[in-house]
Design a protein around this motif. Structure first.
Motif, PDB file in Angstrom:
ATOM      1  N   ASP A 149      33.266  31.781  47.982  1.00 26.21           N
ATOM      2  CA  ASP A 149      34.493  31.693  47.197  1.00 26.21           C
ATOM      3  C   ASP A 149      34.270  30.717  46.052  1.00 26.21           C
ATOM      4  O   ASP A 149      33.138  30.250  45.827  1.00 26.21           O
ATOM      5  N   LEU A 269      32.415  35.749  40.861  1.00 23.48           N
ATOM      6  CA  LEU A 269      32.877  36.388  42.097  1.00 23.48           C
ATOM      7  C   LEU A 269      33.081  37.890  41.898  1.00 23.48           C
ATOM      8  O   LEU A 269      32.804  38.684  42.798  1.00 23.48           O
ATOM      9  N   GLU A 317      40.940  35.484  45.183  1.00 28.70           N
ATOM     10  CA  GLU A 317      40.559  34.082  45.281  1.00 28.70           C
ATOM     11  C   GLU A 317      39.377  33.840  46.207  1.00 28.70           C
ATOM     12  O   GLU A 317      38.922  32.711  46.347  1.00 28.70           O
ATOM     13  N   GLY A 318      38.911  34.869  46.870  1.00 28.61           N
ATOM     14  CA  GLY A 318      37.755  34.710  47.743  1.00 28.61           C
ATOM     15  C   GLY A 318      36.529  35.338  47.128  1.00 28.61           C
ATOM     16  O   GLY A 318      36.530  35.780  45.980  1.00 28.61           O
TER      17      GLY A 318
END
Length: 959
Positions: A149, A269, A317-318
């Motif tokens: 994350d 990400l 958000e991860g």
């Protein structure tokens, strides 16, 4: 974690159909001591809402949230059906994983089962399994979540070579509690693996607590050993759990990693999740109270499939990989919670339109009723300084919502709502759990101390309820799960509180929705202990408390010897804090807006809890007038109490009945003690809300008779069930509506299930049968939300049939059937209703909001929803004229009936009955004795001649 023992599994079960299989599942849970017999109804109710078929011949039956009270211990029982059972959705099932869950553990069990669904052969293998050990082996699998994350990224690090970047990544993983010192030492000793495209890899399995991936990128262009270094991945390996992270690194290399060295965390990400630089992306926040569980996930998959192009989704958000939205199990396995954002991506010509459609579906709740996400309430943190609100002008009345009657004149004490600052994540779960347990124990002790000092039964009861909330194992279990996912005690606790509060807001009516404030109140108590935050001490001299909002336990702490009044920027008149203020006799005005927080400590204020007005820094003349009113009020209250049992009449003898509004049949005796001549409104929906299942005939009869017995021959006006999209029953789900206040509610809803209406009417008629001496029990039945005579006739047909069916000796003989005038069309069409009804009762709260198009609980506009608006008064006038033309009586059961200014206006318009809160009965009776009918008619004419509600009040006050 799902761990199956041999005794949890039953082999070779047989069932003729899915109902018989579900009966066996319920029996197995009960025999194991996991549930009470009543949990069986919850299993069947769940299937009526949505199939629990999971996939690959597996179904996971579990109860509804309302049936959780029948769960003794969380657990599972597995039933194997080798011959298979056809489920009600047409799927073939060989295994039932029957779940008894006290909170939302079934979501975690479901996520642990999703690995089974990746293997298409598992269904047949489960059917053919010959031992419990074989079934357990197929279903059980320890799930280890690898971490990637924004916090595992170390971007723009000032390194001189690739090894420093590797150590920076290792250090970051150690700070997050994923690895120990042994891992860092191993990374320092090993050679880095060159991946190509300027990327390198450092990996070790030594000292790994949680498999994780860090990426460290250089602050500036970096060349090491003659090669460009764009970034170093640091991989904490553990068994097979890190395999997915490694695969994503390899996929990134295949798709190109040119932009990685200069990218921000969100872009990194996204690329590691499999999104290409050319993909269209959209974010959508999950609003569902219980997150993206099976039912909303199924809706999401269906919407995505209709778009006709591949769409992927991940947690924004991860660092999880993006999964195809066509896979239900993979979407569920994201484990998205309320408030988390989903990142959708798609490529191609129509990608943007497809993503917009999917995001709209998420925002609409995916088939569930949802509440908006308010960041300021979901997460209590210090906020950036906002532009200061404009101060209130001196000596000028400012409107709010009248919450507790009375008048106060005193200096103000402005109490700012505390802010709590805390880390989102923490490294030591055991320590965080210990801290939370200790804070809860201290919170309970605080509440016990307050309860022992509480004045009045209502205060003690609410504080006792708060104690039970704090000791609720579901709340603690939800927080414990968050802690074990890496959250701090504070963050995990507040997330558990918010999830429970939002569920309360969605499952209850407007009054019960405000009970979510109780959850947040107990939540803040524990949060204050964890963060060591306490409130400032108030002054020793009398004061008016001014605050943003206030919890019930804060009201209970107030020293009534010093607190003269309560003023809040937010809140509603039906919140527990307002109820307690009334119980303690503290005048209160709520929902007055942020400007009240600009009042200077020690400045003088006049607070009028009857009119819902405050006047800062009053002039000497205005203050003198308020003091005179205060003295007169105190004398009036004392005199009103002495004469509370006298018949309610105007000064000239004109008769107006004064009744009480009740939400609970047990309060009928108290209403009589306060002088009520009848119950003018019994809100029967509270009886239905107090039960997990629809109350049966006998239960309803007992409840209604309690009120009728307490009234001792006085009339009872009972409103039939008034629920709907704005206040649904958990066992009577209704479709999500864009505007539930204008949707399927009240009589409209009960006419869709006439058996419910018939049972309630039958119960009321039987409960009101004459007593043993043959004395009648007067009963008035009122239908809510009637818009025209057609709806009344439909209900009247059911009523008339019951009157004919039930012998007169067994049912009410003094009975009337009327309607509640709260929809403007009913008032406008009163001449067509009046010949057929027995009475009208005007609900001024709803009539006002529908007439003025202002939600009476709107945080900004609620003060303008004034029943003295001339448009509302004209509708009342029309209603009374139509009723009296046909010899029918008219009551008013809204808040306007207890407004001292409005009472003579209503009498002047011809109203025959005023129904108010029980506490107000003596004062309303006393108010009637202050004027005659002719004067009342003059005041009504004066009010009707004004253009606005403000003008009405000004004219009446001047008179």
């Amino acid at each position: 974690m799902l761990t199956l023992r041999p005794e949890d599994i039953r082999l070779d079960c047989q069932a003729a159909d899915w109902r018989a299989a579900l009966e066996q599942a319920a029996e197995s849970l009960q025999q194991a001591g996991l549930t009470a017999p009543a949990y069986r109804d919850g299993l069947f109710q769940r299937e009526t809402q949505s199939s629990t078929y999971l996939g690959n011949a597996i179904a996971i039956p579990h109860g509804t949230p309302e049936s959780r009270e029948h769960v003794h211990v969380t657990g599972v029982r597995v039933l194997q059906f080798p011959s298979g059972v056809e489920w009600h959705d047409g799927q073939r099932v060989h295994v039932l994983v029957s779940i008894a869950a006290q909170s939302d553990e079934h979501l975690d069990i479901l996520r642990q089962l999703t690995h089974v669904l990746d293997d298409d052969s598992v269904g047949q293998r489960l059917a053919e399994a010959r031992s419990t050990a074989e079934v357990a082996a197929l279903l059980s699998k320890a799930v280890v979540e690898a971490r990637l994350d924004a916090e595992t990224l170390c971007l723009g690090f000032p390194a001189r070579d690739a090894r420093e970047l590797a150590l920076a990544g290792a250090a970051r993983l150690r700070q997050l509690g994923c690895v120990g010192n042994g891992f860092v030492a191993a990374v320092a000793e090993r050679e880095l693996a060159r991946l190509g495209q300027g990327l390198w890899l450092a990996t070790s399995g030594q000292g790994v607590e949680i498999p994780a991936l860090a990426l460290a990128t250089p602050e500036a262009e970096l060349v090491s050993g003659g090669e460009t270094v764009k970034g170093v991945f640091c991989l904490a390996a553990q068994g097979d759990a890190h395999r997915g992270l490694l695969e994503r690194i390899l996929a990134l290399l295949d798709s190109g990693a040119a932009e990685l060295s200069s990218a921000d965390a969100a872009t990194v990400l996204a690329r590691l999740a499999g999104e290409s630089a050319t993909a269209h992306t959209r974010l959508a926040r999950v609003l569902n109270a219980h997150g993206l569980h099976a039912r909303p996930a199924k809706q999401l998959v269906q919407v995505a499939r209709r778009q006709g192009i591949p769409i992927h989704v991940r947690l924004a958000e991860g660092g999880g990989a993006a999964v195809p939205t066509t896979s239900l199990t993979k979407v569920i396995n994201l484990g998205a919670r309320r408030g988390q954002q989903l990142a959708f991506s798609a490529e191609g010509e129509h990608a943007a339109e497809a993503l917009d459609a999917v995001c709209r579906a998420v925002a609409d709740g995916l088939g569930e009723q949802v509440m908006p996400f308010d960041e300021s309430r979901e997460r209590i943190v210090p906020q950036a300084d906002a532009a200061p609100a404009e101060p209130l002008p001196d000596n000028t009345p400012h409107p709010g919502v009248a919450a507790s009657p009375g008048l106060a004149i005193a200096p103000v004490f402005v109490l700012q709502t505390p802010r709590f600052d805390y880390p989102e994540r923490a490294a030591d779960p055991a320590e965080q759990q210990r801290r939370l347990q200790s804070a809860i124990v201290e919170g309970v002790a605080q509440l016990e101390a307050l309860e022992s000092e509480a004045r009045g039964g209502e205060v003690a009861q609410i504080l006792s309820m708060h104690e039970e909330m704090l000791q609720d194992p579901e709340l603690f279990e939800a927080a414990r799960e968050g802690i074990h996912e890496g959250r701090s005690a504070e963050a995990a606790w507040w997330e558990a509180i918010e999830t429970a509060a939002h569920a309360q807001e969605m499952l209850a009516d407007r009054l019960l929705a405000e009970r979510a404030a109780d959850l947040r109140d107990v939540g803040r108590r524990v949060l204050g202990i964890l963060c060591n935050v306490s409130l400032p001490e108030p002054p020793e001299t009398p004061y008016i408390l001014v605050t943003d909002d206030i919890g019930p336990s804060d009201v209970a702490r107030l020293d009534t010897r010093r607190v003269r009044g309560l003023l809040t920027a937010r809140g509603g008149a039906t919140a527990h804090s307002a109820i307690l203020a009334r119980a303690l006799g503290i005048p209160a005005v709520v929902g007055a807006g942020e400007r009240v927080l600009t009042l200077a400590d020690g400045s003088e204020l006049i607070l009028d809890g009857e009119r819902g007005r405050v006047t800062p820094a009053p002039s000497a003349e205005r203050r003198a007038a308020a003091e005179q009113r205060l003295a007169e009020r105190q004398q009036r209250e004392a005199e009103a109490w002495k004469t509370r049992f006298e018949e309610a009449r105007c000064r000239d003898g004109h008769r107006v009945e004064v009744a009480a509004n009740l939400g609970n049949t047990t309060h009928a005796a108290d209403a009589v003690e306060r002088g009520a001549e009848a119950v003018g409104l019994l809100r029967t929906e509270f009886l239905f809300m107090a039960h997990a299942q629809e109350p049966d005939l006998d239960t309803q009869i007992a409840e209604y008779r309690e009120a009728l017995d307490a009234l001792k021959g006085r009339p009872l006006v009972a409103r039939t069930l008034d629920v709907g999209g704005d206040k649904p029953l958990p066992y009577w789900p209704v479709p999500k509506e864009d505007n539930p206040f204008l949707g399927l509610r009240g009589i409209r809803l009960t006419l869709t299930r006439p058996e419910v209406l018939e049972t309630q009417l039958r119960a009321l008629l039987l409960a009101a049968a004459p007593d043993a001496e043959g004395t009648p029990r007067p009963l008035r039945i009122m239908l809510p939300m009637v818009k025209d005579v057609g709806e009344f006739r439909a209900a009247r047909a059911v009523f008339d049939r019951l009157v004919d069916e039930i012998p007169p000796t067994e049912r009410a003989t003094d009975v009337q059937l009327g309607v509640m005038i709260e929809v403007p069309s009913a008032a406008l069409l009163a001449p067509t209703l009046a010949p057929e009804v027995d009475f009208f009762s005007i609900g001024t709260n709803d009539l006002t909001q529908y007439t003025l198009a202002i939600d009476r609980d709107h945080p900004v506009l609620s003060a303008q929803a004034d029943g003295l608006h001339p448009a509302v008064l004209r509708l009342i006038e029309m209603t009374v004229a139509a009723a009296h033309a046909h010899g029918k009586w008219v009551g008013v059961c809204g808040e306007l009936a207890s407004d001292a200014l409005a009472v003579p206006v209503l009498v002047g318009l011809g109203v025959d009955e005023l129904s108010v809160s029980a506490r107000q009965v003596p004062l309303v009776k006393a108010r009637l004795r202050e004027f005659g009918l002719n004067e009342a008619r003059a005041q009504a004419e004066l009010a009707l001649g004004q253009a606005t509600s403000e003008a009405v009040r000004d004219a009446l006050e001047a008179r």
